[in-house]
Each structure stands twice: as structure tokens, then as C-alpha cells.
Design an enzyme around this catalytic site. Structure first.
Site, PDB file in Angstrom:
ATOM      1  N   HIS A 127       0.865  -1.140   0.058  1.00 43.68           N
ATOM      2  CA  HIS A 127      -0.010   0.069  -0.067  1.00 43.68           C
ATOM      3  C   HIS A 127       0.822   1.118   0.072  1.00 43.68           C
ATOM      4  O   HIS A 127       1.776   1.320   0.910  1.00 43.68           O
ATOM      5  CB  HIS A 127      -1.009  -0.106   1.244  1.00 43.68           C
ATOM      6  CG  HIS A 127      -1.623   1.342   1.528  1.00 43.68           C
ATOM      7  ND1 HIS A 127      -1.556   2.069   2.396  1.00 43.68           N
ATOM      8  CD2 HIS A 127      -2.606   1.819   0.921  1.00 43.68           C
ATOM      9  CE1 HIS A 127      -2.127   3.287   2.296  1.00 43.68           C
ATOM     10  NE2 HIS A 127      -2.931   2.908   1.445  1.00 43.68           N
ATOM     11  N   HIS A 173       1.510  11.051  -2.084  1.00 39.08           N
ATOM     12  CA  HIS A 173       0.202  10.871  -1.478  1.00 39.08           C
ATOM     13  C   HIS A 173      -0.538  12.219  -1.335  1.00 39.08           C
ATOM     14  O   HIS A 173       0.044  13.202  -0.650  1.00 39.08           O
ATOM     15  CB  HIS A 173       0.664  10.427   0.161  1.00 39.08           C
ATOM     16  CG  HIS A 173      -0.489   9.834   0.642  1.00 39.08           C
ATOM     17  ND1 HIS A 173      -0.673   9.459   2.124  1.00 39.08           N
ATOM     18  CD2 HIS A 173      -1.823   9.227   0.250  1.00 39.08           C
ATOM     19  CE1 HIS A 173      -1.770   8.826   2.332  1.00 39.08           C
ATOM     20  NE2 HIS A 173      -2.509   8.727   1.353  1.00 39.08           N
TER      21      HIS A 173
END
Length: 618
Positions: A127, A173
Site C-alpha cells: 500500500h 500521497h
């Protein structure tokens, strides 16, 4: 002895400053005496019989025994003429048993059927694979991707965002303080290291936040970087996924198709306009993956026409752009109305790269888990959403994962890159249980343990019970409590190597007290942890203790082993750990290597253990 007046003092030093090599335990001596038939030497035939009867190597031949014997004698005695004999002493036998490479607990080779569809396998999944630390402010880099691929990771996640000038693609991110890394750098590193640990396919999942132009630029980068390594689906509708064997040495792209992104954007806009008590649209992103409309700077909206008009950089602008052609957009997004640049006109369509389509089915959770006869997809659920699915639709999840791929990802509040228990996903058949590879702790140890299976190739065949359908169309019920199927006996003989691997942490004069914890991680009925007694003042502690574990679902059970240093005033220190798939344990006496908290293998640390399986009476 030195004399100082009326006082005397004796000074002794540990050997090597060293510590002497630990001798065989009582249990090992008994085994040697039994198979050496009371003699001082074990012949090749006696060793072969030991391999067959104790180590459960039914196919062990005289040639195997002689080869093992020769390797042991060469390593231990360096071909010294005095030791050119065809038999093993007790010490030689102990040396063999305690050698990790000669006598490992698992087979280091692929042995499962690799010709079934991808949905039949647990797949080693990361992830936010690009993050070096926490989810908010750490750097983005290709280094953690390289590190994970070398460990055997097969699914790499990349979050794609436009740069500040809207003419290139970055990996970061979104809506955080993480520093970005260029997409092309990540792609090149994936190409270089994709198959360093396994020949089976690497799947790159794109979570993209791009305009059609930048999607086309991604398509150009991907095709130019991977070339013939890239796998393309044969038709727009995927009816069944290919097998790992079919995809050997191939790169597979998984993402939502442009139409899915467009449809989701429309649903998101609609949901924001609707009343707050209506069900929110699911997203593959974490809780900070989207920002509310009233907090978004209008200049930063990547879907506006003013931005899209400037997306074609100077070096790509050309009068050859044909205003009559459209990009691969499937909807009426204004960004699709801009004339195409040469790159867009010649690059393969972005959607054609997507071999494992990520669907976003409409409706509530139960509808999302509906199995379609003529189409398969990859569905992503957050940790919280999956917990709801487990609670209300456990068997539906199992049925869905028999043909489709389910990806689970950590909840957004895990800002320190911690992880959830991956077993909750595996026991429901979820293939892509995504964990933060840069996080440390027991959840990641379980992940490492699961994917030590099948030669560490990154693909583990799901147990048959997760794929079977009964005569009345019933599937495995994760909430059911099956009877005990198998009994595992584990004996911990001794350990070695702490004086070498942990010498900087300790004074060799004063070894700590060591104890070992042994237990099972698996379905709730099998979960248990036990521990040995503490052993004082010895760098090579001997426990000689045995534990018994009753297993209801041995196919999913993982053997947890931890060694701790007792600390009376503080929390005990971790002095090594490992996690091993029970279904792949080699019976017999084995040398078990240990790893540190980060999952890195120690050079010398190991335990001598014995594994024995007993069939339960059902």
C-alpha cells in the site's frame, strides 16, 4: 593468579572473547544414538534412514545422504586429511541440523500449480509503495519500491498526480506534505528490479488523479519503459483473469478505466450536493484522498478547461494537432475537448493498458459484491468497509473472491503507517491484502510469513475450501467453527548467534535471560501463544520444551516464533522473530533463521526446532 598483598584476583576471558560453540542438546544426542545404533559414528545409510523417518523425506536416496555428508565434512573440517571419512560424529550431525542452508524449515522452490486464474491466489501486495515513512510528511521515493520488490512484493501501488505546471506526472500521497518522486523514476526502477526475486508478474495499481492528456502521457511512459514486458488484455471485457504462469516476466497494469473515473466524479459531485444523510460514495483512497469542494483552490482543479488548455507543454505543441480527434475520454468532461498533441494521437490509449480493471460498482455493499457471469473486476475496500463486509456478508465476500479480485487497504487514520491483521482478508479469500511495507510490527511479520510459502514467489495458491462450491451452492463460512483437523507439535531445543548479531547491544561477560514465545496466528479458534521458561546466563540457551497446537484451519495457520530478552525494569527486548506457514513446514528437526523487527534476516541468529504433525481424530 595475581597476588597483591593479601588479596588475590583471578581474571578469565570468554573464548574468542568468544563464546564456545554450543554442544548438542539431550534430545539431539538421543536421536543420534538411535540412528547411529549406539555407535560413535553415523554412516550414510544411517543418515538416509534418519532423513526418511524423522525428516519425512520419503524420497531421500543414498546419493542424497552421501552428498549431505560430504558437504558437512567439507564445511566443518575443510577437507582435512584426518577427517576424510564417510561417517558423521555427533558434533558433525549437530552441525548439519543447525545449518540453515542445509536444513531449512521450508522448501525454497515454487511447488504449487501456477496455471489457475489470478483470482485463485493470495498476492503479495503493498500500500502506498513509494512512501519511506509515515503517511503525512515522509519522502516519496523509488527506494522502498526496490526494497519491496527484492523481498518478493508483486503488487506496487502508485498514486499519480500532476506537477505544479500540469505538464508532468508525479507520485505522491495527495493532500499531504509528502515530497513527490517522478513517475518515470518509479517505472524505471520497477523495470530493473521487478523479477529479481520472482519470475511471476508484477501488477502496478494506479490511483490516478489526472486529465486525459496526462493519462495519455502515462501511457506513453509505460509503453516506452516496459515495451514487450507489458501485458495487454485481448478484449475490452475481461471474462477471466490470466494465470501467473501465463504472465511470467510480464508487467500488468490495474486501474479504473477513464470511464470509471468519470462516472465516479459525477457520483461524487452528486453526493456532495445531496443531503448529508445519504450514503457516501466509496473511494479507493484514504480519508485524506479527497478534499471538500469549499477547501479546494479553484486554480488547483485539474479538471478545469483553463488548466487543460495549457497542459500540452511547448516541446509537444504542434500545428499537426488534429482538432477533429478526441482523447480516450468516455464522457463529457471539458478537458476532453482540447485538440490532441502528437503524443496523445500516437500513444496507445490509457484504458488499453489496463489489464486488471478496477471496478466501482454502484449501490450498497451487498450489490458491490455481486458476481457477474461474463465479467471480472478488481474491487477495493478500505479496512473499515471490509470489516462491515465481514460482519454482514462473509460468505458473499468468499463467493466474490472466487472469480474477482478483492483489494483491502489500511484505513486513513493509520498515519504512522501501521497495519491491520492481514489474516482477516485471507480467511475471506481476499487476494490483494495491501499493507504498508515501511511499517513494522506483527501484522507485517504475518505478511512475510504467508509469502515465504511457495518458494517466496509472491503468489500463494488459496486453499481449496475457499474456492469450492457445495451441491447446494454453499461456500466456506468464515464464521463457522470447524472441528480440529490437525495437531502440530513444536519442540524448541536451543538457540545460537546472539553473541554475534547482538554483540553491540550487550556485554559479552553478562548474557541476558532468553525465553521463546511460540504460537499460532490464523482463524480465531486457532489463535494462541505460549512461551518457554527463561534461561539464565548463557549466550546459547537450551530450552528443550515442547508445545502442542490444535488446528481447525491449518491451511491458513502461521507459526509465530519470537525470542525475547527478559528485562526486569523495562519492557522485554525482542531478540529475534520469524513467522512460518504451517502448511509448508518440513517435519523433523530444523534450523530456523530469525529476523529483526524490520523483517531483516540476522546473519547468525537461529533456533533448533522440531516439527511433528498428527492427524486429529474427527
Amino acid at each position: 593468579m595475581w597476588y597483591m598483598g593479601n588479596y588475590s584476583m583471578c581474571i578469565g576471558f570468554p573464548k574468542e572473547f568468544g563464546v564456545t560453540e554450543a554442544g548438542p542438546t539431550v534430545g539431539v544426542k538421543e536421536v543420534f544414538m538411535e540412528y547411529a545404533e549406539g555407535g560413535a559414528w553415523m554412516t550414510a545409510e544411517q543418515l538416509r534412514r534418519f532423513l526418511v523417518e524423522v525428516q519425512s523425506d520419503a524420497e531421500a536416496s543414498m546419493e542424497d545422504a552421501e552428498r549431505t555428508m560430504e558437504e558437512v565434512l567439507q564445511r566443518r573440517h575443510n577437507n582435512n586429511v584426518e577427517f576424510r571419512r564417510q561417517s558423521l560424529s555427533l558434533e558433525d550431525f549437530h552441525f548439519y541440523l543447525f545449518s540453515v542452508d542445509l536444513n531449512p524449515p521450508l522448501l525454497n522452490q515454487v511447488h504449487q500449480d501456477m496455471t489457475a486464474a489470478l483470482s485463485h491466489y493470495f498476492i503479495y501486495t503493498g500500500h502506498n509503495s513509494y512512501l519511506t515513512g509515515n503517511q503525512i510528511s515522509s519522502d516519496c521515493s523509488d527506494v522502498p519500491i526496490i526494497k519491496a520488490l527484492k523481498r518478493g512484493l508483486r503488487v506496487v501501488e502508485l498514486d499519480l498526480w500532476p506537477n505544479s505546471t500540469k505538464d508532468d506526472v508525479l507520485v505522491l500521497h495527495g493532500w499531504t506534505l509528502t515530497t513527490p518522486v517522478e513517475l518515470i523514476k518509479c517505472l524505471r526502477s520497477i523495470k530493473e528490479h521487478a523479477f529479481s526475486a520472482s519470475p511471476y508478474p508484477v501488477i502496478i495499481t494506479f490511483e490516478d488523479h489526472l486529465t486525459p492528456y496526462l493519462q495519455a502521457k502515462v501511457a506513453h511512459m509505460v509503453t516506452q519503459t516496459f515495451g514487450d514486458m507489458l501485458f495487454y488484455r485481448e478484449s475490452d471485457c475481461v471474462k477471466e483473469f490470466p494465470s501467473p504462469e501465463d504472465l511470467k516476466y510480464r508487467i500488468v497494469i490495474s486501474a479504473k478505466t477513464p470511464k470509471e473515473y468519470h462516472d465516479e466524479d459525477k457520483r461524487s459531485s452528486s453526493s456532495r450536493r445531496s443531503s448529508s444523510n445519504k450514503e457516501k460514495v466509496d473511494s479507493d483512497e484514504d480519508s485524506w484522498g479527497r478534499i471538500s469542494e469549499d477547501l479546494t483552490n479553484e486554480d488547483d482543479k485539474i479538471s478545469s478547461k483553463s488548466d487543460s488548455d495549457s497542459f500540452c507543454p511547448v516541446f509537444l505543441q504542434s500545428s499537426d494537432c488534429d482538432s477533429g480527434e478526441q482523447s480516450q475520454c468516455d464522457g463529457d468532461n471539458e478537458a476532453c475537448d482540447r485538440p490532441l498533441c502528437p503524443m496523445e494521437a500516437t500513444a496507445p490509449k490509457y484504458k488499453n493498458l489496463i489489464s486488471v480493471p478496477a471496478g466501482k460498482p454502484k449501490g450498497k455493499l451487498k450489490e458491490k459484491l455481486k458476481v457477474e457471469i461474463d465479467k471480472v473486476i478488481r474491487l477495493s475496500l478500505s479496512e473499515q468497509k471490509f470489516e462491515k463486509a465481514m460482519a454482514g456478508y462473509g460468505t458473499e465476500v468468499v463467493r466474490f473472491t472466487q472469480r474477482n479480485i478483492l483489494r483491502i487497504y489500511p484505513k486513513g487514520t493509520r498515519v504512522n503507517s501501521s497495519n491491520y491483521n492481514p489474516l482477516i482478508g485471507w480467511m475471506h479469500g481476499a487476494q490483494m491484502v495491501a499493507l504498508n511495507m515501511q511499517g513494522y510490527g506483527k501484522s507485517l511479520w504475518l505478511m512475510h510469513g504467508m509469502f515465504r510459502s511457495n518458494g517466496g514467489c509472491g503468489y500463494v495458491k488459496k486453499p481449496d475450501f475457499l474456492m469450492n462450491v457445495g451441491p447446494n451452492d454453499q461456500v466456506f463460512d468464515p464464521k463457522a467453527k470447524p472441528p480440529v483437523k490437525k495437531i502440530l507439535k513444536v519442540k524448541v531445543y536451543m538457540g545460537n548467534g546472539w553473541h554475534l548479531d547482538l554483540k553491540q547491544r550487550h556485554n559479552l561477560w553478562s548474557p541476558p535471560e532468553f525465553y521463546t514465545k511460540v504460537g499460532i496466528a490464523g482463524v480465531p479458534a486457532d489463535k494462541i501463544m505460549k512461551k518457554t521458561k527463561k534461561r539464565n546466563g548463557n549466550w546459547m540457551p537450551i530450552w528443550d520444551e515442547e508445545f502442542t497446537f490444535q488446528l481447525t484451519v491449518p491451511e491458513l495457520a502461521l507459526l509465530r516464533v519470537e525470542v525475547h530478552e527478559y528485562n526486569m525494569s523495562e519492557k522485554d527486548y525482542l531478540a529475534g522473530q520469524t513467522c512460518l506457514p504451517v502448511s509448508e513446514l518440513r517435519p523433523g528437526i530444523r534450523a530456523v533463521p530469525l529476523f529483526n523487527r524490520k523483517g531483516e534476516k540476522f546473519t547468525s541468529l537461529r533456533l533448533l526446532m522440531r516439527f511433528e504433525f498428527v492427524q486429529a481424530d474427527i
